[in-house]
Write an enzyme that holds these catalytic residues in place. Structure first.
Site, PDB file in Angstrom:
ATOM      1  N   ASP A  76       0.517  -0.827  -0.029  1.00 49.97           N
ATOM      2  CA  ASP A  76       0.145  -0.049  -0.008  1.00 49.97           C
ATOM      3  C   ASP A  76       0.727   1.515   0.422  1.00 49.97           C
ATOM      4  O   ASP A  76       2.125   0.882   0.006  1.00 49.97           O
ATOM      5  CB  ASP A  76      -0.741   0.172   1.137  1.00 49.97           C
ATOM      6  CG  ASP A  76      -2.216  -0.815   1.134  1.00 49.97           C
ATOM      7  OD1 ASP A  76      -2.421  -1.389   0.315  1.00 49.97           O
ATOM      8  OD2 ASP A  76      -3.007  -1.102   2.084  1.00 49.97           O
TER       9      ASP A  76
ATOM     10  N   LYS B 137      -3.367   3.007  -2.747  1.00 43.02           N
ATOM     11  CA  LYS B 137      -4.716   4.520  -3.208  1.00 43.02           C
ATOM     12  C   LYS B 137      -4.507   5.579  -2.104  1.00 43.02           C
ATOM     13  O   LYS B 137      -3.966   5.455  -1.085  1.00 43.02           O
ATOM     14  CB  LYS B 137      -6.047   3.923  -2.386  1.00 43.02           C
ATOM     15  CG  LYS B 137      -5.984   2.040  -2.678  1.00 43.02           C
ATOM     16  CD  LYS B 137      -7.692   2.219  -1.904  1.00 43.02           C
ATOM     17  CE  LYS B 137      -8.546   0.683  -2.775  1.00 43.02           C
ATOM     18  NZ  LYS B 137      -7.815  -0.003  -2.199  1.00 43.02           N
TER      19      LYS B 137
ATOM     20  N   MET C  47      -7.108   8.452   9.960  1.00 47.22           N
ATOM     21  CA  MET C  47      -7.836   9.804   8.762  1.00 47.22           C
ATOM     22  C   MET C  47      -9.092  10.838   8.354  1.00 47.22           C
ATOM     23  O   MET C  47      -9.929  10.943   8.010  1.00 47.22           O
ATOM     24  CB  MET C  47      -8.786   8.077   7.521  1.00 47.22           C
ATOM     25  CG  MET C  47      -7.942   7.211   7.096  1.00 47.22           C
ATOM     26  SD  MET C  47      -8.821   5.960   6.308  1.00 47.22           S
ATOM     27  CE  MET C  47      -9.121   4.748   7.719  1.00 47.22           C
TER      28      MET C  47
END
Length: 542
Positions: free
Chosen positions: A38, A60, A169
């Site tokens: 990732d 991502k 996040m």
């Protein structure tokens, strides 16, 4: 022979640094045939896998093209069915906001064997790095971990009643998070900490209150970050190890002196300096290590083991040459050569890559003698099950011709080298001795696009005691990078005043003299171990 079965390991990478990997995770990386990783996985972890491992970046990234989850699922299944040992490396822990469910379902549907390997979640590690306890007998008897990726779906009324919140996040949604908590009864005086890039050399920490944190961070990028909200944040200043932050770097990053009512970002270096009572010889010295982007951190580890605080600044990127034609043609005619000269591990790596690409192996070198420069290069050659026929003393190319064990007159010599800026003197001296030298480009070196923020801040704020250089190219590209970054600064020419310039050997020192006007430390043995010892001697006599 029993066919190896494919298997997918869903592995937690922890907060970043390889030191925080589990032993099992590290062992799996060392045998991986395919690595699927990732965006938040630290680059140094990629160096743990074998050279032949296929590395696939499927990270991502918000607002940028990225691999879809369906494509990731397909990759895992396909390589597993090809009987590969696949490591799916995820930041933190694979099952804490790791989106593993879809991948596991795809693997099970295809009959693929898989295993989950836990990692340290940033939700737990980041507060610890900041010295913030998530539980306390009085201030926090419980804490909740949540993602603010979709803040509109969260039960803010319930969350606001909890003593401690850990939010992942949430950097882009910080204003909404604060608004929701205050509207649902949380005091605007509630302490808050934001830990960005936790556990890495670029770590930054902001501490304030719900009512004023936005004033400090409005112009800053807060991703990736862990947000801690609750009274336990106030304990951080009492529980942090002493001296882990650079005061001047803190002031520079915020633009004003720190004070208790206006805390500032705190970039953390790559290790905690030993205490003042430590007998280690490099204690108290901050060393900027210039190196290749893909180079391992073994040299930094040696310096850290000797007590230094190390900041790494990649100043060299290695890649293929602009054309393989010359090297491929030389490999096709290997039997025509008497000697093969290899002066770097990069030359060895790319030479053997092209040898294999042409369907050949080491048997093609049966009639060719091999000379290498340096123990590290010799060790790299041995990885290909070959012993060098000649290693010159002093580990420098200049002594190669002087001590060459063979008459060079009429000999045909193949010299795979860097495409530009290589060893012209070596070629000239071999030619004077009568050799016919065929130079071919095996790789290219170029300057990286920028400087890591922690290195830039340390240079700007005069917190570097030593800068190390292991090649002439690192010297040249260091100058190029600093000239680009600090060209606006009227004091740019004074950045190296009082800084020890340390060189690995005579050729590197020659470039240092040309560009800096001096060299303060030169290794007597022209290796990284020799450079470490030279710095220890310098520090002892400093």
């Amino acid at each position: 022979m029993i066919q190896q079965r494919g298997k997918v390991y869903l592995v937690g990478a922890g907060p970043g640094d390889v030191a925080y990997l589990t032993v099992k995770a590290y062992n799996l990386l060392t045998i991986a045939q395919v690595l699927v990783y990732d965006a938040l996985v630290d680059a140094q972890l990629l160096q743990c896998v074998p050279d032949e491992c296929l590395k696939l970046d499927v990270g991502k990234r918000g607002g940028k093209p990225s691999t879809t989850q369906a494509e990731i699922n397909k990759l895992l299944v396909n390589y597993c069915l090809q009987r590969k040992q696949v490591v799916r490396l995820k930041s933190g822990d694979p099952l804490i906001f790791g989106r593993c469910t879809s991948e596991i379902e795809a693997l099970k549907a295809s009959g693929c064997d898989f295993e989950l390997v836990p990692g340290i979640s940033s939700a737990l590690a980041a507060p610890l790095f900041a010295g913030i306890p998530l539980t306390d007998p009085v201030l926090s008897r419980a804490f909740a971990v949540l993602t603010a990726h979709e803040p509109e779906v969260l039960d803010w009324e319930a969350l606001s009643r909890l003593e401690t919140l850990v939010i992942l996040m949430g950097g882009q949604h910080l204003p909404e998070i604060i608004d929701q908590l205050v509207r649902h009864g949380r005091s605007h005086l509630t302490p808050i900490a934001i830990i960005r890039w936790a556990g890495t050399p670029d770590q930054q920490i902001w501490t304030a209150q719900l009512g004023n944190i936005l004033e400090q961070t409005s112009e800053l990028s807060l991703s990736p970050a862990v947000i801690v909200i609750g009274e336990v944040v106030g304990l951080g200043k009492y529980l942090q190890p002493e001296n882990i932050y650079l005061d001047e770097i803190i002031r520079y990053s915020q633009g004003e002196p720190p004070n208790e009512s206006n805390p500032t970002p705190q970039p953390m270096l790559s290790n905690f300096p030993p205490s003042s009572s430590s007998p280690l010889p490099l204690t108290g010295k901050t060393i900027l290590v210039t190196r290749s982007v893909a180079q391992s951190s073994q040299f930094s580890d040696r310096l850290i083991a000797s007590g230094a605080t190390v900041i790494e600044m990649p100043t060299l990127e290695i890649g293929p040459p602009s054309s393989w034609e010359a090297l491929d043609n030389a490999i096709a005619d290997l039997s025509d050569f008497d000697w093969l000269i290899l002066t770097s591990t990069n030359g060895i790596d790319y030479f053997f890559e092209r040898l294999i690409a042409q369907g050949k192996d080491t048997r093609a070198l049966a009639g060719v003698k091999i000379a290498v420069v340096g123990e590290k290069t010799a060790h790299s050659l041995k990885q290909h099950s070959l012993q060098p026929d000649f290693i010159p003393p002093n580990f420098v190319a200049d002594s190669l011709v002087e001590n060459f064990p063979d008459q060079l007159d009429g000999k045909k010599v193949l010299f795979p080298r860097v495409e530009s800026g290589g060893r012209e003197v070596l070629v000239k001296e071999l030619t004077v001795k009568g050799a016919k030298v065929i130079e071919v480009a095996a790789y290219q070196s170029c300057c990286p696009s920028g400087i890591p923020p922690v290195a830039e801040l340390a240079l700007q704020n005069r917190k570097v005691d030593v800068i190390t250089f292991a090649s002439s190219k690192t010297v040249q590209f260091f100058c190029e990078l600093t000239n680009q970054i600090f060209s606006h600064n009227s004091d740019a020419s004074q950045l190296l005043e009082g800084v020890c310039i340390a060189s690995i050997g005579p050729q590197t020192s020659k470039t240092c003299h040309a560009l800096f006007g001096r060299v303060d430390v030169e290794a007597q043995e022209y290796t990284l171990d020799g450079l470490t010892q030279a710095l220890i001697t310098w520090a002892t006599n400093y």
